[in-house]
Motif scaffolding. Structure first.
Motif, PDB file in Angstrom:
ATOM      1  N   LEU A   1      30.100  19.476 -47.770  1.00 49.88           N
ATOM      2  CA  LEU A   1      29.723  20.437 -46.731  1.00 49.88           C
ATOM      3  C   LEU A   1      29.587  21.851 -47.296  1.00 49.88           C
ATOM      4  O   LEU A   1      28.600  22.550 -47.039  1.00 49.88           O
ATOM      5  CB  LEU A   1      30.784  20.413 -45.631  1.00 49.88           C
ATOM      6  CG  LEU A   1      30.515  21.406 -44.509  1.00 49.88           C
ATOM      7  CD1 LEU A   1      30.045  20.673 -43.268  1.00 49.88           C
ATOM      8  CD2 LEU A   1      31.713  22.261 -44.206  1.00 49.88           C
TER       9      LEU A   1
ATOM     10  N   TRP B   1      26.153  24.265 -47.445  1.00 48.50           N
ATOM     11  CA  TRP B   1      26.066  25.613 -46.881  1.00 48.50           C
ATOM     12  C   TRP B   1      25.701  26.651 -47.942  1.00 48.50           C
ATOM     13  O   TRP B   1      24.854  27.502 -47.712  1.00 48.50           O
ATOM     14  CB  TRP B   1      27.390  26.003 -46.220  1.00 48.50           C
ATOM     15  CG  TRP B   1      27.518  25.496 -44.810  1.00 48.50           C
ATOM     16  CD1 TRP B   1      27.734  24.223 -44.434  1.00 48.50           C
ATOM     17  CD2 TRP B   1      27.393  26.261 -43.614  1.00 48.50           C
ATOM     18  NE1 TRP B   1      27.776  24.117 -43.081  1.00 48.50           N
ATOM     19  CE2 TRP B   1      27.575  25.361 -42.540  1.00 48.50           C
ATOM     20  CE3 TRP B   1      27.153  27.614 -43.332  1.00 48.50           C
ATOM     21  CZ2 TRP B   1      27.516  25.774 -41.198  1.00 48.50           C
ATOM     22  CZ3 TRP B   1      27.117  28.022 -42.005  1.00 48.50           C
ATOM     23  CH2 TRP B   1      27.301  27.098 -40.943  1.00 48.50           C
TER      24      TRP B   1
ATOM     25  N   LYS C   1      42.658  26.110 -43.328  1.00 49.95           N
ATOM     26  CA  LYS C   1      41.918  24.973 -42.770  1.00 49.95           C
ATOM     27  C   LYS C   1      42.506  24.627 -41.415  1.00 49.95           C
ATOM     28  O   LYS C   1      43.727  24.728 -41.253  1.00 49.95           O
ATOM     29  CB  LYS C   1      42.051  23.755 -43.696  1.00 49.95           C
ATOM     30  CG  LYS C   1      41.223  23.847 -44.963  1.00 49.95           C
ATOM     31  CD  LYS C   1      41.456  22.575 -45.770  1.00 49.95           C
ATOM     32  CE  LYS C   1      40.705  22.621 -47.097  1.00 49.95           C
ATOM     33  NZ  LYS C   1      41.032  21.459 -47.949  1.00 49.95           N
ATOM     34  N   PRO C   2      41.799  24.143 -40.417  1.00 49.30           N
ATOM     35  CA  PRO C   2      40.339  23.970 -40.461  1.00 49.30           C
ATOM     36  C   PRO C   2      39.647  25.333 -40.496  1.00 49.30           C
ATOM     37  O   PRO C   2      40.043  26.232 -39.778  1.00 49.30           O
ATOM     38  CB  PRO C   2      40.034  23.251 -39.149  1.00 49.30           C
ATOM     39  CG  PRO C   2      41.348  22.824 -38.572  1.00 49.30           C
ATOM     40  CD  PRO C   2      42.380  23.696 -39.149  1.00 49.30           C
ATOM     41  N   PHE C   3      38.597  25.436 -41.322  1.00 47.29           N
ATOM     42  CA  PHE C   3      37.923  26.716 -41.468  1.00 47.29           C
ATOM     43  C   PHE C   3      36.509  26.619 -40.882  1.00 47.29           C
ATOM     44  O   PHE C   3      35.964  25.530 -40.687  1.00 47.29           O
ATOM     45  CB  PHE C   3      37.845  27.115 -42.940  1.00 47.29           C
ATOM     46  CG  PHE C   3      36.966  26.202 -43.749  1.00 47.29           C
ATOM     47  CD1 PHE C   3      37.445  24.976 -44.196  1.00 47.29           C
ATOM     48  CD2 PHE C   3      35.652  26.548 -44.053  1.00 47.29           C
ATOM     49  CE1 PHE C   3      36.636  24.131 -44.936  1.00 47.29           C
ATOM     50  CE2 PHE C   3      34.839  25.704 -44.792  1.00 47.29           C
ATOM     51  CZ  PHE C   3      35.334  24.487 -45.241  1.00 47.29           C
ATOM     52  N   SER C   4      35.960  27.757 -40.642  1.00 47.19           N
ATOM     53  CA  SER C   4      34.587  27.780 -40.125  1.00 47.19           C
ATOM     54  C   SER C   4      33.651  27.993 -41.303  1.00 47.19           C
ATOM     55  O   SER C   4      33.794  28.957 -42.061  1.00 47.19           O
ATOM     56  CB  SER C   4      34.468  28.922 -39.118  1.00 47.19           C
ATOM     57  OG  SER C   4      33.131  29.336 -39.041  1.00 47.19           O
ATOM     58  N   PRO C   5      32.658  27.087 -41.502  1.00 45.36           N
ATOM     59  CA  PRO C   5      31.755  27.238 -42.657  1.00 45.36           C
ATOM     60  C   PRO C   5      30.980  28.557 -42.599  1.00 45.36           C
ATOM     61  O   PRO C   5      30.690  29.159 -43.642  1.00 45.36           O
ATOM     62  CB  PRO C   5      30.812  26.047 -42.547  1.00 45.36           C
ATOM     63  CG  PRO C   5      31.418  25.110 -41.581  1.00 45.36           C
ATOM     64  CD  PRO C   5      32.377  25.882 -40.731  1.00 45.36           C
ATOM     65  N   SER C   6      30.720  29.028 -41.379  1.00 45.73           N
ATOM     66  CA  SER C   6      29.953  30.281 -41.304  1.00 45.73           C
ATOM     67  C   SER C   6      30.813  31.461 -41.766  1.00 45.73           C
ATOM     68  O   SER C   6      30.334  32.393 -42.407  1.00 45.73           O
ATOM     69  CB  SER C   6      29.424  30.514 -39.886  1.00 45.73           C
ATOM     70  OG  SER C   6      30.460  30.324 -38.956  1.00 45.73           O
ATOM     71  N   ARG C   7      32.109  31.386 -41.492  1.00 45.96           N
ATOM     72  CA  ARG C   7      33.024  32.447 -41.947  1.00 45.96           C
ATOM     73  C   ARG C   7      33.100  32.415 -43.473  1.00 45.96           C
ATOM     74  O   ARG C   7      33.045  33.458 -44.127  1.00 45.96           O
ATOM     75  CB  ARG C   7      34.410  32.213 -41.321  1.00 45.96           C
ATOM     76  CG  ARG C   7      35.525  33.058 -41.892  1.00 45.96           C
ATOM     77  CD  ARG C   7      35.473  34.500 -41.401  1.00 45.96           C
ATOM     78  NE  ARG C   7      36.461  35.332 -42.108  1.00 45.96           N
ATOM     79  CZ  ARG C   7      36.188  36.487 -42.690  1.00 45.96           C
ATOM     80  NH1 ARG C   7      34.959  36.985 -42.663  1.00 45.96           N
ATOM     81  NH2 ARG C   7      37.133  37.171 -43.292  1.00 45.96           N
TER      82      ARG C   7
END
Lengths: 601, 138
Positions: free
Chosen positions: B16, B20, B103-109
């Motif tokens: 993932l 990104w 985690k859980p993290f936001s990929p956009s962040r």
């Protein structure tokens, strides 16, 4: 009554009296003997004197010199002479000394004669005066005083020496006696002081000599006495209220306190321990004697607790709690001290300290924290994936068909993983706590094992693993929980396939062995290191081996499998060699065979 | 365009993050454990390191201390972790100026943090200059 304390003195006194009586008797006997002997010597001397002078008179009877003059010369200077008298045959006195006229002078010259009345009897000797021709010239009487006792000086010196020796011997004897009987004297003293109320406690003896055994006996006695005293004090407290019921209650409370599983200590305002129960002694590692009636610092070394006691007694606080840990690792012991005020009117100020061993509580808290840590860690991984892939699907840059499909697949598999994880955690918690109940029914073991193997065939094929099964021709139905047994088999077969490299082999076999059914799962996988083998059935345990860590897993599968086996009355055995493979064997009781032996009523 | 190394043992997360970052036009290197990551970065320095903490072999903390000490990461390090003790991790890596994303993290962040590091803008963390004497290790 036998009084130990006076024994040395009595014995010594007896010894001295006996010795002196003996010496005095010896002296008297010697003195008497000596006196008798001296007298006979003096008597014979007197007789010799009389004979000599008689012979002298007889031989000089015809001489010019008057016999009286001759005798007067002879007697001059003779010691102890008292009287000389020559009586003629006709009865007249031919010579007498001292002359009657000079008697007064003579008395003055010889003061010794003045004491003759009280002194020993004079020595008297008579001798006949016979002329050479045989004519009788009369009778000569010589009277002498018994000489002063010069020889007695020697006797006195001897006696003195003997007495001195006796005194010296007595001193030595007394010293030794005291040393040997000192404990007895000490006990006597201790008892007397204790009885008189001067001492609050009896003396504890420490002896290593022959009286050590006696000392031990004595010490045991005081221990019992101290216990009785404590018992009595409780009774006395009851008396103070003047209430029989209160006394009864005190005794009951005391017994209850003595048997409490945690320690209780009562502290007086003088910072002394007035009561401690058995648990307190055990937890603090001291005997009751080492604590009761002694300063609190002897029982509790923790300064914080001591401060707490002082604070509570001063009325500044409603109590406090202190935890104290000693030792390291598995040996760690944690004691929790609680200090509570126990006001006793009117002066008040007693404090109660309770002591608990909270090591097990600490340990279970640690286990719970550890469990939570692992659970949240395991939950976060699928959650992270679900969160991240779901967000990806909302992004404009990832809208091609292939990416979307990939995202959906991950979401589905991770959701499944999450729910399986939650189920596993729930199952293992229930199994461990004992709240899980087996849904027992008839299980066709052959069918169940075959199905579980088939379920794993897909994964095995992907890794080109040869997964085989051998079943005996006739396998009985057993009683068990089909759902949980399938989880057990799935975990074992799944692990075997997971930890076996490509082109390996996994063989599942079922055997009947008397009362047992053995289900073995044998693989040619990575194996388990000997140091890891005892831990593989622990929750969340995963071997610290890269080959294991690289593969996904929660460390719950084997823990769960063993719990299920045990709930069915069986167990799981492990044989493994690192690099060669592992064999997990499930032992289950053959309930069909057991049922056949014990026919149902 | 930056050279970014992602060290992560979970294949889905690794995939993932790669997706990104590649979409933003970066060159992404993937490592499934700490040792592989260190070897990659030693062979050729990168601009940014994105690392997990719990990994088989060498864990993330050891990896970061090692590669930053050697001066093999030029712009910054981002830590992704599901460990409870982020504060402790942040303290331990404070000297190096590391950004920690729980985690859980936001990929956009994550993407934002990577972009700001790549652009050299100050982020919540700042990169400490590597010791000169150790630069030659890469």
């Amino acid at each position: 009554m036998w009084r130990n304390g006076l024994l040395p003195e009595a014995l010594s006194l007896g010894f001295v009296v006996f010795a002196f009586v003996g010496l005095a008797a010896a002296y008297l006997v010697c003195d008497r003997g000596w006196r008798g002997q001296a007298r006979s010597v003096e008597q014979s001397a007197t007789e010799t004197l009389a004979r000599t002078w008689a012979a002298l008179l007889a031989s000089r009877g015809d001489a010019d010199q008057a016999p009286g003059e001759l005798l007067g010369e002879c007697v001059r200077g003779v010691p102890y002479l008292r009287r000389v008298q020559w009586t003629a045959p006709d009865g007249s006195i031919a010579f007498e000394w001292p002359r009657p006229l000079a008697l007064v002078v003579g008395l003055a010259e010889r003061p010794a004669s003045g004491t003759s009345a009280t002194g020993p009897a004079p020595l008297v000797a008579t001798a006949a005066v016979s002329a050479p021709g045989g004519a009788n010239l009369g009778l000569l009487t010589v009277e002498r005083e018994m000489p002063a006792a010069d020889g007695r000086t020697f006797l006195l010196i001897t006696w003195g020496a003997a007495a001195g020796f006796v005194l010296f011997a007595f001193a030595v004897f007394h010293q030794r006696l005291r040393r040997h009987l000192r404990p007895a004297a000490a006990i006597e003293h201790s008892l007397t002081s204790y009885a008189a109320g001067i001492e609050k406690e009896l003396l504890t003896l420490t002896l290593s000599d022959s009286l050590g055994a006696a000392a031990r006996g004595w010490n045991q006695l005081i221990e019992q006495l101290a216990a009785m005293q404590r018992e009595q004090e409780t009774g006395r407290a009851g008396d103070a209220t003047g209430n029989v019921l209160a006394r009864f209650e005190n005794a009951v409370f005391r017994r209850v306190l003595d048997r409490l599983p945690f320690g209780v200590l009562c502290i007086t305002p003088e910072q002394r321990v007035s009561y401690a129960n058995g648990a307190a002694a055990t937890l603090l590692g001291r005997s009751l004697n080492e604590m009761v009636h002694r300063p609190v610092s002897m029982a509790i070394h923790n300064p914080a607790v001591q401060q707490g006691i002082a604070g509570v007694q001063a009325g500044s606080g409603s109590g406090m709690s202190v935890d104290q840990s000693t030792g390291q690792g598995d040996q760690e012991t944690t004691l929790r001290f609680r200090v509570l005020p126990a006001p006793a009117p009117p002066a008040g100020g007693d404090a109660v300290v309770t002591v608990e061993d909270i090591s097990q509580l600490r340990e279970s808290q640690r286990a719970r924290d550890n469990f939570l840590y692992h659970v949240t860690h395991e939950l976060r991984t699928p959650l992270t994936n679900i969160h991240a892939y779901a967000e990806t699907l909302t992004q404009p840059g990832f809208d091609d068909e292939q990416t979307r499909k990939e995202c959906y697949n991950v979401l589905i598999s991770e959701t499944r993983r999450l729910s399986r994880l939650v189920e596993d955690i729930l199952s293992i918690s229930q199994l461990e706590v004992g709240t899980a109940r087996l849904d027992v029914g008839e299980v066709e073991l052959a069918r169940l094992v075959r199905q579980m193997v088939q379920d794993s065939l897909g994964t095995a094929d992907e890794k080109k693993i040869d997964l085989t099964l051998s079943l005996p021709p006739k396998l009985p139905k057993i009683k068990g929980d089909k759902q949980r047994l399938s989880v057990l088999l799935n975990n074992l077969i799944g692990n075997a396939v997971k930890y076996t490299p490509e082109n390996g082999k996994v063989h599942v076999s079922v055997e009947l062995e008397g009362q047992r059914i053995l289900i073995s799962v044998r693989d040619t996988g990575i194996g388990i290191a000997p140091e890891a083998q005892p831990h593989v059935f622990e929750k969340f345990y995963r071997a610290a081996d890269d080959a294991v860590q690289m593969l996904p897993g929660t460390g719950l599968g084997l823990a769960l499998a063993r719990e299920v086996a045990r709930l069915h009355g069986g167990d799981i055995l492990l044989e493994s060699e690192r690099g060669k493979g592992s064999t997990f064997t499930v032992e289950l009781p053959n309930s069909a065979a057991a049922a056949a032996e014990v026919p149902e009523r | 365009m930056s050279r970014i190394l992602v060290a992560e043992d979970d294949p889905h997360i690794l995939r993932l993050i790669s997706m990104w970052l590649q979409r933003e036009g970066h060159v992404v290197f993937e490592a499934r454990n700490g040792l592989a990551a260190r070897d990659l970065v030693r062979a050729e320095p990168v601009d940014i390191l994105v690392s997990d903490i719990n990994m088989p072999g060498m864990d993330g903390l050891a990896l970061i201390e090692s590669v930053i000490g050697e001066g093999c990461v030029r712009r910054g390090v981002i830590v992704l972790t599901n460990r409870w003790d982020h504060a402790e991790i942040r303290d331990r890596l404070a000297d190096w100026g590391v950004t920690v994303l729980p985690k859980p993290f936001s990929p956009s962040r994550l993407s934002e943090v990577v972009e700001s590091l790549a652009a050299g803008r100050p982020t919540t963390a700042r990169m400490a200059p590597p010791p000169v004497s150790e630069r030659g290790a890469c």
